[in-house]
Design a protein around this motif. Sequence first.
Motif, PDB file in Angstrom:
ATOM      1  N   ARG A 134      -7.136-129.270 -49.250  1.00  0.00           N
ATOM      2  CA  ARG A 134      -6.505-130.481 -49.782  1.00  0.00           C
ATOM      3  C   ARG A 134      -5.530-131.065 -48.760  1.00  0.00           C
TER       4      ARG A 134
ATOM      5  N   LYS B 274      -6.790-137.582 -54.818  1.00  0.00           N
ATOM      6  CA  LYS B 274      -6.312-138.324 -55.985  1.00  0.00           C
ATOM      7  C   LYS B 274      -5.125-139.159 -55.564  1.00  0.00           C
TER       8      LYS B 274
ATOM      9  N   ILE C 298     -21.044-129.943 -63.947  1.00  0.00           N
ATOM     10  CA  ILE C 298     -21.716-128.945 -64.762  1.00  0.00           C
ATOM     11  C   ILE C 298     -20.693-128.254 -65.665  1.00  0.00           C
TER      12      ILE C 298
ATOM     13  N   GLN D 284      -6.526-141.006 -66.162  1.00  0.00           N
ATOM     14  CA  GLN D 284      -6.734-142.318 -66.782  1.00  0.00           C
ATOM     15  C   GLN D 284      -8.193-142.732 -66.842  1.00  0.00           C
ATOM     16  N   ARG D 285      -9.070-141.814 -67.201  1.00  0.00           N
ATOM     17  CA  ARG D 285     -10.492-142.127 -67.353  1.00  0.00           C
ATOM     18  C   ARG D 285     -10.976-141.609 -68.707  1.00  0.00           C
TER      19      ARG D 285
ATOM     20  N   ALA E 277      -0.352-130.779 -57.595  1.00  0.00           N
ATOM     21  CA  ALA E 277       0.096-130.433 -58.940  1.00  0.00           C
ATOM     22  C   ALA E 277      -0.956-129.607 -59.652  1.00  0.00           C
ATOM     23  N   GLY E 278      -1.716-128.822 -58.872  1.00  0.00           N
ATOM     24  CA  GLY E 278      -2.739-127.988 -59.478  1.00  0.00           C
ATOM     25  C   GLY E 278      -2.356-126.547 -59.306  1.00  0.00           C
TER      26      GLY E 278
ATOM     27  N   SER F 200     -20.904-133.322 -67.807  1.00  0.00           N
ATOM     28  CA  SER F 200     -19.979-134.346 -68.267  1.00  0.00           C
ATOM     29  C   SER F 200     -20.098-135.553 -67.349  1.00  0.00           C
TER      30      SER F 200
ATOM     31  N   LEU G 165     -18.478-135.418 -72.594  1.00  0.00           N
ATOM     32  CA  LEU G 165     -18.871-134.053 -72.261  1.00  0.00           C
ATOM     33  C   LEU G 165     -20.025-133.555 -73.108  1.00  0.00           C
TER      34      LEU G 165
ATOM     35  N   LYS H  58      -4.515-143.668 -60.089  1.00  0.00           N
ATOM     36  CA  LYS H  58      -3.785-143.869 -61.345  1.00  0.00           C
ATOM     37  C   LYS H  58      -2.781-144.991 -61.122  1.00  0.00           C
TER      38      LYS H  58
ATOM     39  N   ASP I 114      -1.051-125.244 -56.810  1.00  0.00           N
ATOM     40  CA  ASP I 114       0.309-125.273 -56.285  1.00  0.00           C
ATOM     41  C   ASP I 114       0.988-126.530 -56.800  1.00  0.00           C
TER      42      ASP I 114
ATOM     43  N   LYS J 133       0.765-136.587 -55.936  1.00  0.00           N
ATOM     44  CA  LYS J 133      -0.641-136.863 -55.640  1.00  0.00           C
ATOM     45  C   LYS J 133      -0.950-136.593 -54.161  1.00  0.00           C
TER      46      LYS J 133
ATOM     47  N   ASP K 228     -13.915-139.284 -70.407  1.00  0.00           N
ATOM     48  CA  ASP K 228     -14.871-138.236 -70.062  1.00  0.00           C
ATOM     49  C   ASP K 228     -15.800-138.011 -71.250  1.00  0.00           C
TER      50      ASP K 228
ATOM     51  N   THR L 233      -9.553-140.575 -58.432  1.00  0.00           N
ATOM     52  CA  THR L 233      -8.982-141.647 -59.234  1.00  0.00           C
ATOM     53  C   THR L 233      -7.772-142.228 -58.533  1.00  0.00           C
TER      54      THR L 233
ATOM     55  N   THR M 121      -8.840-138.414 -69.949  1.00  0.00           N
ATOM     56  CA  THR M 121      -8.480-137.423 -68.931  1.00  0.00           C
ATOM     57  C   THR M 121      -7.084-137.659 -68.370  1.00  0.00           C
TER      58      THR M 121
HETATM   59  C1  SRM Z   1     -11.097-133.858 -66.972  1.00  0.00           C
HETATM   60  C2  SRM Z   1      -9.817-133.202 -66.449  1.00  0.00           C
HETATM   61  C3  SRM Z   1      -9.012-132.550 -67.557  1.00  0.00           C
HETATM   62  C4  SRM Z   1      -8.751-133.520 -68.688  1.00  0.00           C
HETATM   63  O1  SRM Z   1      -9.456-133.398 -69.647  1.00  0.00           O
HETATM   64  O2  SRM Z   1      -7.863-134.364 -68.536  1.00  0.00           O
HETATM   65  C5  SRM Z   1     -10.077-132.155 -65.432  1.00  0.00           C
HETATM   66  C6  SRM Z   1     -11.160-131.350 -65.493  1.00  0.00           C
HETATM   67  C7  SRM Z   1     -11.525-130.464 -64.538  1.00  0.00           C
HETATM   68  N1  SRM Z   1     -10.784-130.129 -63.463  1.00  0.00           N
HETATM   69 FE1  SRM Z   1      -8.946-130.776 -63.060  1.00  0.00          FE
HETATM   70  N2  SRM Z   1      -9.152-132.138 -64.458  1.00  0.00           N
HETATM   71  C8  SRM Z   1      -8.341-133.192 -64.651  1.00  0.00           C
HETATM   72  C9  SRM Z   1      -7.176-133.416 -64.064  1.00  0.00           C
HETATM   73  C10 SRM Z   1      -6.545-132.573 -63.176  1.00  0.00           C
HETATM   74  C11 SRM Z   1      -5.219-132.739 -62.686  1.00  0.00           C
HETATM   75  C12 SRM Z   1      -4.237-133.847 -63.101  1.00  0.00           C
HETATM   76  C13 SRM Z   1      -4.569-135.197 -62.563  1.00  0.00           C
HETATM   77  O3  SRM Z   1      -5.503-135.429 -61.773  1.00  0.00           O
HETATM   78  O4  SRM Z   1      -3.800-136.106 -62.929  1.00  0.00           O
HETATM   79  C14 SRM Z   1      -5.006-131.705 -61.798  1.00  0.00           C
HETATM   80  C15 SRM Z   1      -3.742-131.408 -60.968  1.00  0.00           C
HETATM   81  C16 SRM Z   1      -3.644-132.364 -59.805  1.00  0.00           C
HETATM   82  C17 SRM Z   1      -4.418-131.930 -58.618  1.00  0.00           C
HETATM   83  O5  SRM Z   1      -5.603-132.257 -58.516  1.00  0.00           O
HETATM   84  O6  SRM Z   1      -3.866-131.226 -57.743  1.00  0.00           O
HETATM   85  C18 SRM Z   1      -6.224-130.920 -61.792  1.00  0.00           C
HETATM   86  C19 SRM Z   1      -6.418-129.805 -61.028  1.00  0.00           C
HETATM   87  C20 SRM Z   1      -7.645-129.171 -60.896  1.00  0.00           C
HETATM   88  C21 SRM Z   1      -7.910-128.118 -59.965  1.00  0.00           C
HETATM   89  C22 SRM Z   1      -6.898-127.499 -58.975  1.00  0.00           C
HETATM   90  C23 SRM Z   1      -6.994-128.219 -57.678  1.00  0.00           C
HETATM   91  C24 SRM Z   1      -6.044-127.685 -56.618  1.00  0.00           C
HETATM   92  O7  SRM Z   1      -6.430-127.765 -55.449  1.00  0.00           O
HETATM   93  O8  SRM Z   1      -4.941-127.225 -56.912  1.00  0.00           O
HETATM   94  C25 SRM Z   1      -9.285-127.792 -60.104  1.00  0.00           C
HETATM   95  C26 SRM Z   1     -10.102-126.762 -59.345  1.00  0.00           C
HETATM   96  C27 SRM Z   1     -10.751-127.327 -58.090  1.00  0.00           C
HETATM   97  O9  SRM Z   1     -10.799-128.531 -57.845  1.00  0.00           O
HETATM   98  O10 SRM Z   1     -11.258-126.514 -57.325  1.00  0.00           O
HETATM   99  C28 SRM Z   1      -9.788-128.650 -61.129  1.00  0.00           C
HETATM  100  C29 SRM Z   1     -11.103-128.656 -61.605  1.00  0.00           C
HETATM  101  C30 SRM Z   1     -11.512-129.291 -62.708  1.00  0.00           C
HETATM  102  C31 SRM Z   1     -12.940-129.175 -63.204  1.00  0.00           C
HETATM  103  C32 SRM Z   1     -13.765-130.047 -62.296  1.00  0.00           C
HETATM  104  C33 SRM Z   1     -13.419-127.727 -63.252  1.00  0.00           C
HETATM  105  C34 SRM Z   1     -14.827-127.560 -62.811  1.00  0.00           C
HETATM  106  O11 SRM Z   1     -15.032-127.292 -61.596  1.00  0.00           O
HETATM  107  O12 SRM Z   1     -15.728-127.687 -63.628  1.00  0.00           O
HETATM  108  C35 SRM Z   1     -12.876-129.749 -64.611  1.00  0.00           C
HETATM  109  C36 SRM Z   1     -14.085-130.623 -64.871  1.00  0.00           C
HETATM  110  C37 SRM Z   1     -14.255-131.018 -66.315  1.00  0.00           C
HETATM  111  C38 SRM Z   1     -15.283-132.089 -66.420  1.00  0.00           C
HETATM  112  O13 SRM Z   1     -16.467-131.780 -66.380  1.00  0.00           O
HETATM  113  O14 SRM Z   1     -14.943-133.273 -66.538  1.00  0.00           O
HETATM  114  N3  SRM Z   1      -8.793-129.468 -61.583  1.00  0.00           N
HETATM  115  N4  SRM Z   1      -7.112-131.465 -62.655  1.00  0.00           N
HETATM  116  C39 SRM Z   1      -8.902-134.145 -65.678  1.00  0.00           C
HETATM  117  C40 SRM Z   1      -9.696-135.217 -64.967  1.00  0.00           C
HETATM  118  C41 SRM Z   1      -8.859-136.088 -64.097  1.00  0.00           C
HETATM  119  C42 SRM Z   1      -9.474-137.424 -64.000  1.00  0.00           C
HETATM  120  O15 SRM Z   1      -9.133-138.274 -64.792  1.00  0.00           O
HETATM  121  O16 SRM Z   1     -10.324-137.596 -63.118  1.00  0.00           O
END
Ligand code: SRM
Lengths: 109, 816
Positions: B748, B674, B557, B600-601, B709-710, B564, B605, B638, B712, B690, B603, B636, B597
């Motif tokens: 996590r 991940k 949402i 490596q996907r 890497a989020g 998305s 939106l 990667k 923390d 990861k 998106d 994912t 993203t």
């Molecule tokens: C799409 C993307 C950003 C982008 O445009 O590149 C993204 C988008 C969102 N991230 Fe992210 N994250 C994206 C990569 C990341 C990464 C980097 C990575 O995966 O390589 C991180 C740091 C790595 C990690 O996960 O620790 C990241 C750490 C977060 C966090 C913090 C998580 C944590 O525990 O620290 C959240 C919040 C959560 O999950 O509660 C979050 C939450 C979100 C949400 C789902 C927010 C939400 O709840 O709506 C965003 C959704 C957007 C959507 O609708 O698609 N996103 N997010 C990336 C999608 C990854 C993918 O290909 O699937």
Amino acid sequence: MNWVSIGTLSDIPRRGARCVATPEGKIAVFRTADDQVFAIDDHCPHKGGPLSQGIVHGTAVTCPLHNWVISLETGKALGADEGAVRTIAVRIDGERLFIALEALASRAA
Amino acid sequence: MTEKLVIIGNGMAPGRMLEHLLEKAPGRYQVTIFNAEPRVNYDRIMLSPVLSGEKAYEEIIIHGDGWYIKHGITLYKGHKIVAIDRQAKTVTSDHGVTEPYDKLVIATGSVPFIIPVPGHDLPGVLTYRDLDDVRAMMLAAQSRAKAVVIGGGLLGLEAAAGLNAQGMDVTVLHVMPTLMERQLDPAAGYLLQRAVEQRGIKVITKANTQAITGNGKVERVELADGTVIPATLVVMAVGIRPNAALAKEAGIAVNRGIVVDAGMRSNDPDIYAIGECAEVNGQVYGLVAPLYEMARVAASHLAGNEAAAFVHMDTPTKLKVTGIELFSLGDFAEGDDRQEIVLRDAAAGVYKRLVLKDDRIIGTVLYGETADGAWFNDLKKKQTDISEMRDTLIFGQSYQGGAPLDPMAAVAALPDDAEICGCNGVCKGKITGAITARGLTSLDDVRAHTKASASCGSCTGLVEKLMVLTIGDKYNPAAVQPMCSCTALGHDEVRRLIKAKGLKTIPAVMQELEWKTSCGCAKCRPALNYYLVCDWPDEYADDYQSRFINERVHANIQKDGTYSVVPRMWGGVTNAAELRAIADVVDKFEIPMVKVTGGQRIDMLGIRKEDLPAVWADLGQAGFVSGHAYAKGLRTVKTCVGSDWCRFGTQDSTGLGIRIEKFMWGSWTPAKVKMAVSGCPRNCAEATCKDVGVICVDSGYEIHFAGAAGLDIKGTEVLGLVKTEDEALEHIVALTQMYREQGRYLERIYKWAKRVGIAEIKRQIMDDGEKRKAYFDRFVFSQKFAQVDPWSERASGKDKHEFRPMASVGFAQAAE
Ligand code: SRM
Ligand SMILES: Cc1cc2nc3c(=O)[nH]c(=O)nc-3n(C[C@H](O)[C@H](O)[C@H](O)COP(=O)(O)OP(=O)(O)OC[C@H]3O[C@@H](n4cnc5c(N)ncnc54)[C@H](O)[C@@H]3O)c2cc1C
Ligand code: SF4
Ligand code: FES
């Protein structure tokens, strides 16, 4: 009061919600675990989140965007948050559901 | 000079004795303990919760190593005393240590009785007495085979329930017509049998075991009537015998147990005996309450107070099987001079019986509802004349004197000398007094200072009520963080109880674990839904109303209420046909934004909710499935280009990444997972931050985990190096399954790993091949039910109501 038919109870899953589209935006119609039905604007008082998409528990819904909890009975935010949405009267006639549409028309006017 | 006190045995009785002694006469003795068991003093009566998985061994330790160090006590673990020389006043252990004593305390407990049928010494026949027995049973349970428990008494039933909770197919053999006949009358015994059978445990009464047979190990149990029961494990729980052989050899007077006077002294004035090995006034005991009294008396004598004397006491029996409420006390045989009062409520499964003599309670059996046990016990102990309240007596304390009282008021109404903790003989006044005098605010503090609720724990509820009554809001129930305000239980307890009680629906969890709200809240429902999905993959029907919107509609949402969509792109690899299909979908549905993203996907939106099923249908035609970008599940994997292309690549990192993703997609996890696979230590896929990562090297695959890497940032830990791709997959899958089974919802991997310990995870996944295989198999089993593409299901009509408004109204009126 002008009661408008919107469908039947079984159209809505228990602890779930459906939307009714109106010219002024969506109305969210909720059904609780014990089959009470409530209608409120589908627009969170915080930042407009679609309340119909939230998790329903007791007679409240948690907004899917930032977790405000909104009372279905009063439309007011519960807990520390402040704000309210409009509630709309619902009538249950057997299986059929009606909402009070005059309220809508009056606001539209 | 300090006197030398030597203790043989380090069980529950001497442990308690030392606590009293250190309080009454600190420094008087130099204490040495010999314990045949290679460990410190632990709460033996809590072995059953350890067996069932509800508690860990660490949680039942009474005195840790630090305690002995602090008090200057020498503890020889794993030393069995083989001789007492009363002339020389020394004892000698099987490892050859000889220790002189001035005073000696024998506390050798009991030995379990073994029926001498043929085959009783086959491997696979166990008793139920100490932690080693429990560990052996848990090991046997891993093979999920069949167990026979001989003996339908307290211990046998606790063993059966524990083994059942560990997934074994259990049969209880009991020689008498009803279970626990020493503590229960036939009616209660019947109810108990039904409750035990409802858990899937088979019960055979009037079963006369004739032989245990098998080729080199247990394979079956044969009864006198010809019945043959297949079994890989046999637990004998048919009774215990005071362990008095050592004393007897030393010439100390022994009857059934070591004969002692009311001061716990044997016929040798320097030798005392306490615990189950002691016989006082012709009685031996098998429950801790009287043993603790012996401990108190012996400590007094050792401290110089010769007046302390042991008096006989009746102790209530309770069965520590979660979900079965049972209480029995005193004498309940029928007789001409006795009357009884019986209450039955079949629908509620309640049976209560009081046996009276001369208007006084002499025996009580309560089944199904035991809250009044303490009160009946009190009336019996004080020999209260009950003729005045005879008509309402059986309804319990809350019915006496007018309107029914709530449970809180019932506890408030108890007199100060009412016994709350049967195991430790602690009365109400002592608890409330300690709370006030010492300003105690937590259950642990009250346990530490009064011992109440510190043994079998069945009075915990009463003690908590007393805390609330005494200090009100200052009482901070449990150090564990409750899951949410709907319950006092923490995530771990809830997870354990779901398994232990076999709870398979959200309403069942809420009912059995006494949720405070009618249908939970947005915090606990998604957590419970996950735990049930994880624990009962084949049986549990996912409750969509308990999932966050993203998981309910399988898309993310956005702030404006649109969604998305991220299709799966295995390992980040795509091709022209897929890209063309995405481009077509973007055009057709006028999707406002397309973005690459971080994982490596691609998106897409800003899609309207109503369009989602049609978008998925088109994507599905091009072969796409859901990328679970919304899921607390595998997100994912990667990859980098690896040995196929890169001049530094050591292994096929792209291939391994795709393989992992195809194997693991669709699985639900406590929080998102991940992964990444890099082809060499240059690590272009960023595998070292990861949840799980692989760094390929010349010699194989280095598996990493617990990175972040989020919110923390944290580099990964190395799990270990494996040689082949197959092994890499097996280890990663097993690690993920371990996390699935233990992680708290929204925790996590790196947080879970910090909580349970990196070393423990390595031990279970790298070193324990059997455990690893078992985790792997459980993951594979659950994938059978999880790998269904949610998008194609919805494109073909599932959950239609989610994507359409219920009605459109008011447009005509507005137009007017
Ligand atoms: C799409 C993307 C950003 C982008 O445009 O590149 C993204 C988008 C969102 N991230 Fe992210 N994250 C994206 C990569 C990341 C990464 C980097 C990575 O995966 O390589 C991180 C740091 C790595 C990690 O996960 O620790 C990241 C750490 C977060 C966090 C913090 C998580 C944590 O525990 O620290 C959240 C919040 C959560 O999950 O509660 C979050 C939450 C979100 C949400 C789902 C927010 C939400 O709840 O709506 C965003 C959704 C957007 C959507 O609708 O698609 N996103 N997010 C990336 C999608 C990854 C993918 O290909 O699937
Ligand atoms: C599974 C289980 C559940 C139980 N549940 C309950 C309950 O709910 N309520 C209740 O009141 N009671 C319960 N009991 C009974 C209770 O645990 C015992 O009554 C109590 O532990 C006896 O204490 P003890 O100190 O006499 O002996 P133990 O605790 O048995 O300790 C004896 C110790 O002495 C050691 N030892 C023996 N011989 C030697 C030697 N020669 N040299 C050195 N060391 C030696 C043994 O290794 C052992 O560690 C339960 C018992 C079991 C096994
Ligand atoms: S960093 Fe992630 S959560 Fe924050 S705005 Fe960007 S996409 Fe959203
Ligand atoms: S929009 Fe509802 S909580 Fe923020």
